[in-house]
Write an enzyme that holds these catalytic residues in place. Structure first.
Site, PDB file in Angstrom:
ATOM      1  N   LYS A   1     -13.298  -0.308  -4.499  1.00 56.81           N
ATOM      2  CA  LYS A   1     -14.529  -0.256  -3.710  1.00 56.81           C
ATOM      3  C   LYS A   1     -15.796   0.443  -4.460  1.00 56.81           C
ATOM      4  O   LYS A   1     -17.002   0.007  -4.393  1.00 56.81           O
ATOM      5  CB  LYS A   1     -14.024   0.577  -2.496  1.00 56.81           C
ATOM      6  CG  LYS A   1     -13.424  -0.215  -1.544  1.00 56.81           C
ATOM      7  CD  LYS A   1     -12.932   0.609  -0.271  1.00 56.81           C
ATOM      8  CE  LYS A   1     -11.976  -0.303   0.605  1.00 56.81           C
ATOM      9  NZ  LYS A   1     -11.449   0.632   1.837  1.00 56.81           N
TER      10      LYS A   1
ATOM     11  N   HIS B   1       8.274 -26.377   5.262  1.00 58.17           N
ATOM     12  CA  HIS B   1       7.570 -27.620   4.712  1.00 58.17           C
ATOM     13  C   HIS B   1       7.059 -27.502   3.202  1.00 58.17           C
ATOM     14  O   HIS B   1       6.450 -28.126   2.594  1.00 58.17           O
ATOM     15  CB  HIS B   1       6.215 -27.857   5.396  1.00 58.17           C
ATOM     16  CG  HIS B   1       6.831 -28.142   7.056  1.00 58.17           C
ATOM     17  ND1 HIS B   1       7.078 -29.536   7.487  1.00 58.17           N
ATOM     18  CD2 HIS B   1       7.071 -27.334   7.870  1.00 58.17           C
ATOM     19  CE1 HIS B   1       7.498 -29.470   8.682  1.00 58.17           C
ATOM     20  NE2 HIS B   1       7.440 -28.033   9.085  1.00 58.17           N
TER      21      HIS B   1
ATOM     22  N   GLU C   1       0.569  -1.359  -0.138  1.00 58.69           N
ATOM     23  CA  GLU C   1      -0.031  -0.126  -0.082  1.00 58.69           C
ATOM     24  C   GLU C   1       0.788   1.299   0.001  1.00 58.69           C
ATOM     25  O   GLU C   1       0.464   2.176  -0.512  1.00 58.69           O
ATOM     26  CB  GLU C   1      -1.010  -0.050   1.321  1.00 58.69           C
ATOM     27  CG  GLU C   1      -1.966  -0.940   1.079  1.00 58.69           C
ATOM     28  CD  GLU C   1      -3.175  -0.868   2.174  1.00 58.69           C
ATOM     29  OE1 GLU C   1      -3.823   0.187   2.495  1.00 58.69           O
ATOM     30  OE2 GLU C   1      -3.256  -1.917   2.979  1.00 58.69           O
TER      31      GLU C   1
HETATM   32  O1  PA5 Z   1      -5.255   0.459   4.460  1.00 58.82           O
HETATM   33  C1  PA5 Z   1      -6.285   0.494   3.941  1.00 58.82           C
HETATM   34  O2  PA5 Z   1      -6.648   1.759   3.306  1.00 58.82           O
HETATM   35  C2  PA5 Z   1      -7.211  -0.556   3.621  1.00 58.82           C
HETATM   36  O3  PA5 Z   1      -6.545  -1.737   3.893  1.00 58.82           O
HETATM   37  C3  PA5 Z   1      -8.164  -0.563   4.631  1.00 58.82           C
HETATM   38  O4  PA5 Z   1      -8.031  -0.656   5.731  1.00 58.82           O
HETATM   39  C4  PA5 Z   1      -9.395  -1.578   4.188  1.00 58.82           C
HETATM   40  O5  PA5 Z   1      -9.779  -1.342   2.702  1.00 58.82           O
HETATM   41  C5  PA5 Z   1     -10.541  -1.661   5.084  1.00 58.82           C
HETATM   42  O6  PA5 Z   1     -11.018  -0.333   5.213  1.00 58.82           O
HETATM   43  P1  PA5 Z   1     -11.726   0.214   6.590  1.00 58.82           P
HETATM   44  O7  PA5 Z   1     -10.259  -0.112   7.216  1.00 58.82           O
HETATM   45  O8  PA5 Z   1     -11.993   1.446   6.330  1.00 58.82           O
HETATM   46  O9  PA5 Z   1     -12.664  -0.769   7.011  1.00 58.82           O
END
Ligand code: PA5
Length: 359
Positions: free
Chosen positions: A352, A258, A242
């Site tokens: 999303k 393994h 990310e």
């Molecule tokens: O880091 C991020 O932005 C994502 O991994 C979010 O955490 C994930 O999409 C879930 O969204 P939220 O944390 O708003 O539930």
């Protein structure tokens, strides 16, 4: 090339021009955020009957799920209730009225978490929501479910202090686990001194997170973690994905011994482009530590580069969080080397919004 990369990372202009929103400050704030989350979490009270539970499920996705995974790793040893993480629409089959479900969503609008929340209500579980707002807040109010409202502004993954330490405080408040006060204070101190060593102002020659990012630049990254560092290893992988927008994978020990180690030979060009990062710490199970040594040997024989990062601190919590912070900084520096702003995750937003259109 390495010198160029070092001066690039040591130049304040690099940080200002690529990290427009100040992601670096949010990483550096983790020690304080942990303390804030812990203090606020300890003040959050739940109905008395929430104490009568045999298992705990943290349901969430991505940056809001990882705290639950770290929680499970942290308390897996001391006779505490079973803590599992659900990253799905449906909760596990054993869930019922003797279960505590912590629905964790930073935005409060994650569809998997909302579905699991409904599932928990239907099955009569004791439910609590941890969120900034959104749909989850609204639904929790409608269902009379207690809500811990996060007041932190940042990316969901930057709110790790909340997604990890608030559920920990909840379990402590319910007397389901031993007191963690001392460990939290120690962890915050360890984090503070580590962030002074790893922050952007510290030049590459004295900054091991910058050095590691330089050696990972242009590589396919494989994180190896085991025992209490399993969830931490996943955190490293996801932060590379990310923040640095790069390929990264995770292999867990002892399981990797393994299977994964048999797959280091082909395709040859991938091995040359890969780098393993072994997450180690002094208190890991001695047999897991031995496996680290052997994996390092095997990677070397296969011509795959590898580096080791050690967690620091006395408590399990400090060792886990120090490793998390090291990974967060490394992924931040790698983002800059890739010419990326670490903050936005447009493919996640795209997915999303496409899914929303298809409802
Ligand atoms: O880091 C991020 O932005 C994502 O991994 C979010 O955490 C994930 O999409 C879930 O969204 P939220 O944390 O708003 O539930």
């Amino acid at each position: 090339m390495v010198n160029d990369a070092a001066s690039f990372l040591d130049n304040p202009e690099t940080h200002e021009s690529l990290d427009i929103t100040g992601f670096r400050d949010r990483i550096g704030d983790l020690p304080h955020q942990c303390l804030r989350a812990w203090e606020q979490g300890l003040k959050f009270s739940l109905p008395d009957d929430y104490r009568n539970v045999r298992n705990v499920v943290v349901t969430g996705m991505g940056g809001s799920a990882i705290g639950g995974e770290l929680l499970g790793d942290l308390i897996s040893k001391d006779g505490s209730p079973l803590v599992t993480v659900c990253r799905d629409y449906h909760l596990p089959p054993y869930l019922g009225s003797d279960s505590l479900v912590i629905a964790s969503s930073y935005s409060g609008n994650t569809e998997e978490t909302i579905a699991a929340f409904h599932d928990a209500i239907q099955r009569g579980a004791k439910v609590v929501a941890v969120t900034t707002g959104g749909q989850l807040l609204k639904l929790a109010h409608e269902e009379g479910v207690p809500v811990f409202q996060i007041d932190y502004v940042g990316e969901p993954r930057a709110a790790l202090g909340y997604s990890f330490l608030v559920p920990l405080a909840i379990l402590q408040n319910l007397r389901l686990i031993a007191d963690s006060d001392e460990a939290v204070l120690e962890a915050a101190e360890v984090l503070l001194s580590l962030s002074h060593r790893l922050k952007p102002k510290i030049p590459t020659q004295d900054n091991p997170a910058k050095e590691l990012a330089i050696s990972l630049h242009g590589k396919l990254i494989v994180i190896y973690g085991g025992g209490m560092l399993s969830g931490v290893a996943r955190r490293w992988k996801t932060q590379f994905n990310e923040n640095a927008k790069t390929w990264a994978f995770v292999e867990l020990l002892p399981e990797a011994g393994h299977n994964a180690i048999a797959g280091l030979q082909w395709p040859k060009p991938i091995g040359k482009k890969a780098c393993g990062v072994l997450l180690n710490t002094w208190s890991l199970h001695p047999r897991i530590k031995l496996r680290y040594q052997m994996i390092e040997e095997l990677l070397g024989k296969a011509g795959v580069e590898c580096r080791t990062v050690d967690g620091v601190g006395k408590s399990t919590l400090a060792q886990m969080l120090s490793s998390v912070l090291f990974g967060d900084y490394t992924s931040y520096y790698l983002a800059l080397l890739n010419g990326e702003d670490p903050s936005p995750v447009s493919p996640l937003d795209y997915l999303k919004s496409r899914l929303k259109d298809l409802q």
